[in-house]
Design a protein around this motif. Structure first.
Motif, PDB file in Angstrom:
ATOM      1  N   PRO A 136       0.819  -1.212   0.000  1.00  0.00           N
ATOM      2  CA  PRO A 136       0.000   0.000   0.000  1.00  0.00           C
ATOM      3  C   PRO A 136       0.854   1.264   0.000  1.00  0.00           C
ATOM      4  N   TRP A 186     -15.046 -12.164   3.024  1.00  0.00           N
ATOM      5  CA  TRP A 186     -13.773 -11.742   3.581  1.00  0.00           C
ATOM      6  C   TRP A 186     -12.901 -12.981   3.743  1.00  0.00           C
ATOM      7  N   HIS A 229      -8.829  -9.720   2.452  1.00  0.00           N
ATOM      8  CA  HIS A 229      -9.332  -9.419   1.113  1.00  0.00           C
ATOM      9  C   HIS A 229     -10.827  -9.685   1.047  1.00  0.00           C
ATOM     10  N   GLN A 230     -11.501  -8.889   0.252  1.00  0.00           N
ATOM     11  CA  GLN A 230     -12.844  -9.245  -0.197  1.00  0.00           C
ATOM     12  C   GLN A 230     -12.694  -9.967  -1.522  1.00  0.00           C
ATOM     13  N   ARG A 243     -10.726 -10.642  -6.835  1.00  0.00           N
ATOM     14  CA  ARG A 243     -10.349  -9.921  -5.620  1.00  0.00           C
ATOM     15  C   ARG A 243     -10.935  -8.518  -5.718  1.00  0.00           C
ATOM     16  N   LEU A 244     -11.828  -8.181  -4.795  1.00  0.00           N
ATOM     17  CA  LEU A 244     -12.547  -6.916  -4.857  1.00  0.00           C
ATOM     18  C   LEU A 244     -11.854  -5.801  -4.085  1.00  0.00           C
ATOM     19  N   ARG A 245     -11.193  -6.164  -3.004  1.00  0.00           N
ATOM     20  CA  ARG A 245     -10.610  -5.146  -2.125  1.00  0.00           C
ATOM     21  C   ARG A 245      -9.593  -5.803  -1.214  1.00  0.00           C
ATOM     22  N   THR A 246      -8.556  -5.052  -0.833  1.00  0.00           N
ATOM     23  CA  THR A 246      -7.574  -5.525   0.137  1.00  0.00           C
ATOM     24  C   THR A 246      -7.417  -4.480   1.239  1.00  0.00           C
ATOM     25  N   VAL A 247      -7.408  -4.940   2.479  1.00  0.00           N
ATOM     26  CA  VAL A 247      -7.194  -4.075   3.644  1.00  0.00           C
ATOM     27  C   VAL A 247      -5.936  -4.562   4.354  1.00  0.00           C
ATOM     28  N   GLU A 270     -10.752  -0.287   8.756  1.00  0.00           N
ATOM     29  CA  GLU A 270      -9.592  -0.104   7.886  1.00  0.00           C
ATOM     30  C   GLU A 270      -8.384  -0.907   8.367  1.00  0.00           C
TER      31      GLU A 270
END
Length: 457
Positions: free
Chosen positions: A44, A112, A133-134, A146-150, A206
């Motif tokens: 990130p 998730w 990850h979503q 993969r929709l999103r990574t936190v 987050e």
């Protein structure tokens, strides 16, 4: 329903709907999706430049290796280890090692998933970033989006010990800091179960740490050999005291339907004063999620004789829960090494015991053990519609209508609806090869139709 115990079958035939003992139920493949092993994300914004590569400390003695792809991955040392075809270090951070799964609220079909500590231990995972990850498996196409990574971080300096990125502003967390193995979303963030402390860790949405909770049982703090408070003594005659085994922390963590309680399940038995396992069972500890405090209530989960650990734990209602129980093998038993034979043309320790159990945490015996209702065998899944995307390397005699999930670590299970569960493996990138003899495992997600299991009580 497939009845294996005559007493159970007799009870059902006479009209009794309650199982008297653990039963085996059928499982039918309803979908199969694959995320390739070589799937990576960039670090990130704000991450130190060293995170552009990962796996630099996975070689002999954990000495630094900077040349990308210079260290071949393998399932273990010779003579039984097999090359997996992927080499370290990697460019980027691997999206691998799913070790916990939970539905995304308000997004049907999205989940998730939790990437665990990185490369297996504290010493080799300082450049592996902790993240969730979503994802959305598409069982029609066989792909996983993969929709999103936190990325997890500690900007408020809540973690009570030094972390790998201690001197930075963002303070991203790594596999040197925690080995997160279980996840439960809550209204204002997430709870994670860790194995190094073992700890429970609360973050906001987050991924920023809000609380780190040590494990307490009967008034005493439990520590693993990787707990940061422990150190090697100056004298070899001095014994280090710890109560949970290495890689024996919170592999599973269930949440009550209303979210008020968390149930953290240790992966391996607690050690007694003689540093021996207290028995062939695991502890489940209850947490008041709102207060962030242990309630003092515990339960016991009995391991089957052929099992070495659990892989995941999730409630499907107020009392019943799914638990993965497994051995340490990987690969098709039909390709087991014969006497005197060694890999790579065979599996030295193939998978034999991979199950999903249904248990009742509201029905404890006099010793505090939860009741096992029944199970499905992940090594014997029906596939009459030929939905499997790959069969891998397996005995030629096996019919196409039979599918198996022969992975070393299977660490994701959750109820989807009244008839289906979702199951996924942890591929231990690049150190596991259970689907193929000489190829690193992908992240595989399967949808299983198991109505009899989910109806059982």
């Amino acid at each position: 329903m497939r009845c294996l115990l005559s007493t159970v079958c007799l009870a059902i035939a006479l009209g009794g709907g309650t199982a008297l003992a653990d039963q085996r139920f059928p499982a039918t493949l309803a979908g199969h999706a694959i995320l390739p092993a070589a799937t990576f994300v960039p670090p990130p914004e704000g991450a130190p430049p060293g995170f552009a590569r990962s796996g630099r400390f996975t070689g002999p003695g954990n000495a630094r290796i900077e040349a990308v792809g210079s260290l071949p991955g393998a399932t273990g040392p010779a003579p039984n280890g097999r090359a997996t075809g992927l080499s370290l270090p990697f460019e980027g951070q691997p999206v691998q090692g799913f070790s916990g799964i939970a539905p995304v609220k308000g997004a049907p079909g999205a989940w998730w998933v939790l990437t665990d500590n990185g490369f297996g231990n504290r010493r080799n995972s300082a450049d592996a970033m902790l993240m969730i990850h979503q994802i959305r498996p598409d069982f029609a196409s066989g792909g996983v989006a993969r929709l999103r990574t936190v990325f997890l971080s500690d900007p408020q300096r809540v973690v009570p010990f030094p972390i790998a990125t201690e001197g930075t502003a963002e303070r991203f967390l790594t596999g040197q800091d925690f080995d997160v193995e279980s996840i439960q979303p809550v209204e204002d963030g997430f709870w994670f179960g860790d194995e190094f402390g073992p700890y429970l860790i609360k973050t906001d949405r987050e991924g920023r740490v809000q609380r780190v909770l040590p494990t307490r049982l009967e008034g005493k703090e439990l520590r693993s050999p990787d707990n940061p408070a422990l150190q090697i003594p100056a004298s070899p005659a001095t014994r280090i005291g710890f109560e949970t085994q290495r890689s024996g922390g919170y592999e599973g963590m269930a949440a009550s339907p209303d979210g008020s309680r968390l149930y953290a399940l240790l992966e391996k038995p607690i050690l007694n004063a003689e540093q021996q396992p207290e028995g062939r069972f695991l502890r489940i500890l209850e947490l008041d999620a709102a207060r962030g405090e242990w309630t003092g209530r515990t339960m016991k989960y009995r391991l089957e004789p052929n099992a070495t650990a659990i892989g995941d734990f999730n409630l499907i209602d107020e009392r019943r829960a799914l638990v993965i129980e497994r051995d340490d093998g990987e690969g098709d038993p039909g390709l087991a090494c014969a006497q005197g034979q060694t890999p790579p043309g065979c599996f030295a320790a193939p998978a034999r015991f991979k199950r999903v159990y249904l248990i009742d945490i509201g029905d404890l015996d006099a010793e505090g053990f939860v009741r096992k209702i029944g199970h499905v065998d992940l090594m014997d899944i029906r596939d009459p519609e030929h939905l499997a995307r790959t069969a891998g390397d397996r005995a030629a005699s096996l019919p196409r209508e039979r599918f198996a999930f022969p992975f070393f670590t299977i660490e994701n299970v959750h109820r989807v609806d009244a008839e289906h569960i979702i199951v996924a493996n942890d591929n231990n990138l690049p150190f596991s090869a259970g689907r193929h003899l000489a190829r690193a495992d992908d992240n595989e997600v399967i949808l299983l139709r198991v109505p009899e299991l989910l109806r059982a009580r």
